[in-house]
Design an enzyme around this catalytic site. Structure first.
Site, PDB file in Angstrom:
ATOM      1  N   THR A 171       0.870  -1.175   0.000  1.00 46.64           N
ATOM      2  CA  THR A 171       0.000   0.000   0.000  1.00 46.64           C
ATOM      3  C   THR A 171       0.903   1.219   0.000  1.00 46.64           C
ATOM      4  O   THR A 171       1.598   1.504   0.976  1.00 46.64           O
ATOM      5  CB  THR A 171      -0.925   0.006   1.224  1.00 46.64           C
ATOM      6  OG1 THR A 171      -1.765  -1.145   1.164  1.00 46.64           O
ATOM      7  CG2 THR A 171      -1.788   1.254   1.244  1.00 46.64           C
TER       8      THR A 171
ATOM      9  N   LYS B 171      -7.251   1.217  -3.102  1.00 49.50           N
ATOM     10  CA  LYS B 171      -6.865   0.791  -1.756  1.00 49.50           C
ATOM     11  C   LYS B 171      -7.122   1.889  -0.732  1.00 49.50           C
ATOM     12  O   LYS B 171      -7.552   1.622   0.400  1.00 49.50           O
ATOM     13  CB  LYS B 171      -5.385   0.382  -1.721  1.00 49.50           C
ATOM     14  CG  LYS B 171      -4.901  -0.102  -0.349  1.00 49.50           C
ATOM     15  CD  LYS B 171      -5.686  -1.317   0.148  1.00 49.50           C
ATOM     16  CE  LYS B 171      -5.287  -1.736   1.564  1.00 49.50           C
ATOM     17  NZ  LYS B 171      -3.974  -2.386   1.620  1.00 49.50           N
TER      18      LYS B 171
ATOM     19  N   LYS C 298       0.566   4.613   8.507  1.00 43.19           N
ATOM     20  CA  LYS C 298       1.136   4.999   7.206  1.00 43.19           C
ATOM     21  C   LYS C 298       0.048   5.115   6.153  1.00 43.19           C
ATOM     22  O   LYS C 298      -0.009   6.092   5.392  1.00 43.19           O
ATOM     23  CB  LYS C 298       2.185   3.965   6.795  1.00 43.19           C
ATOM     24  CG  LYS C 298       2.791   4.158   5.409  1.00 43.19           C
ATOM     25  CD  LYS C 298       2.135   3.260   4.355  1.00 43.19           C
ATOM     26  CE  LYS C 298       2.388   1.794   4.622  1.00 43.19           C
ATOM     27  NZ  LYS C 298       1.831   0.924   3.543  1.00 43.19           N
TER      28      LYS C 298
END
Length: 292
Positions: free
Chosen positions: A100, A175, A243
């Site tokens: 990701t 995502k 993150k």
């Protein structure tokens, strides 16, 4: 297009990557592996994978290279660095980043790959450690449609819901859409189960009642019981989710959107991380509410 069964190189054999690589190997693919910490690849090596000492060595020996590593800075280094993948990839190589990461970086990698005759995809996943182990991940892909057909059989070793979302960067945008949903859902599941506890209810019975109704979700069914039982072992690390939430916030603002739920989730997860919980699973958000 590859005419024979390709040799697959896999970089990143952590919680998710090890299971994903194992499923590729079970599919009959010759597998090369590299990880910064070799110990995390030992099980795969024992099962027949070939260890490579460097990213460059793995790249030179592989037809398809898959990465699932930590942070966008890691992705940039592994792909665009002096000793990275694109510096050593043969023309016609397929590279698939399943980390990701940021849509901007995915687009940059794709552009650099084109200059070298390499096909690049951003293909982040959802489904956690269970999906990785069982080969049932949702895989969100950005890249060229014609080249996508070539890598589908490999992706099918790791996932059951595989969608080409559009050109480079589209996988990462998808995502982030997923992570925005998860951020709000984790807030709701954590609050609800602590609420049930404070109300004196049997949380497991409550879970049985609500997990098949309108409140049903992956987080409720798969992480709710872990919360109740105090199982905070990571299927997905808090530090990695922070993150992701930062990427989602930055990306949303680039699109002119404020995501208030994401901002709150990020704040609460950062509070947990500051208290030494960054290596726990995302379900440890429950602890934040329980300790109020």
């Amino acid at each position: 297009m590859l005419t024979t069964k390709p040799v697959v190189g896999f970089i990143g054999t952590g919680v998710m990557g090890k299971s994903m690589a194992r499923n590729i190997q079970k599919g009959g693919y010759e597998l090369n592996v590299y990880n910064r910490t070799k110990e995390k690849a030992e099980e795969l090596i024992a099962e027949g994978a070939v260890w490579c000492d460097t990213v460059a060595q793995l790249t030179e020996k592989s037809d398809v290279i898959i990465t699932i590593i930590g942070y966008p800075t890691d992705v940039e280094d592994v792909y665009l660095g002096e000793d990275g993948i694109l510096a050593h990839a043969k023309k016609g190589t397929y590279v698939i980043d399943m980390t990701t990461s940021t849509p901007t970086l995915a687009k940059q990698i794709s552009e650099e790959a084109k200059k070298k005759g390499v096909f690049a995809f951003d293909a982040p996943v959802s489904g956690g450690d269970v999906g990785a182990r069982e080969g049932t991940l949702s895989i969100m892909v950005g890249g060229e449609e014609e080249a996508f057909e070539t890598i589908q059989p490999i992706l099918a070793q790791m996932g059951t819901n595989i969608q080409l979302q559009g050109p480079a960067g589209s996988g990462q945008y998808t995502k982030m859409t997923n992570q925005i949903v998860i951020a709000g859902t984790m807030l709701g599941v954590s609050e609800a189960l602590v609420y049930a506890k404070k109300a004196g209810l049997d949380q497991k019975k409550v879970l049985q009642s609500i997990e098949t109704g309108a409140a049903r979700s992956f987080a409720l069914s798969n992480l709710g019981l872990r919360m109740i039982e105090g199982d905070f072992n990571p299927g997905f690390y808090i530090k990695h989710f922070i993150k992701d939430l930062k990427i989602a916030l930055d990306s949303a603002r680039e699109l002119g959107l404020e995501t208030y739920g994401v901002a709150l989730a990020k704040e609460l997860y950062e509070s947990l991380a500051e208290d030494g919980n960054e290596d726990l699973g995302t379900q440890a958000l429950y602890k934040f509410y329980l300790e109020q």
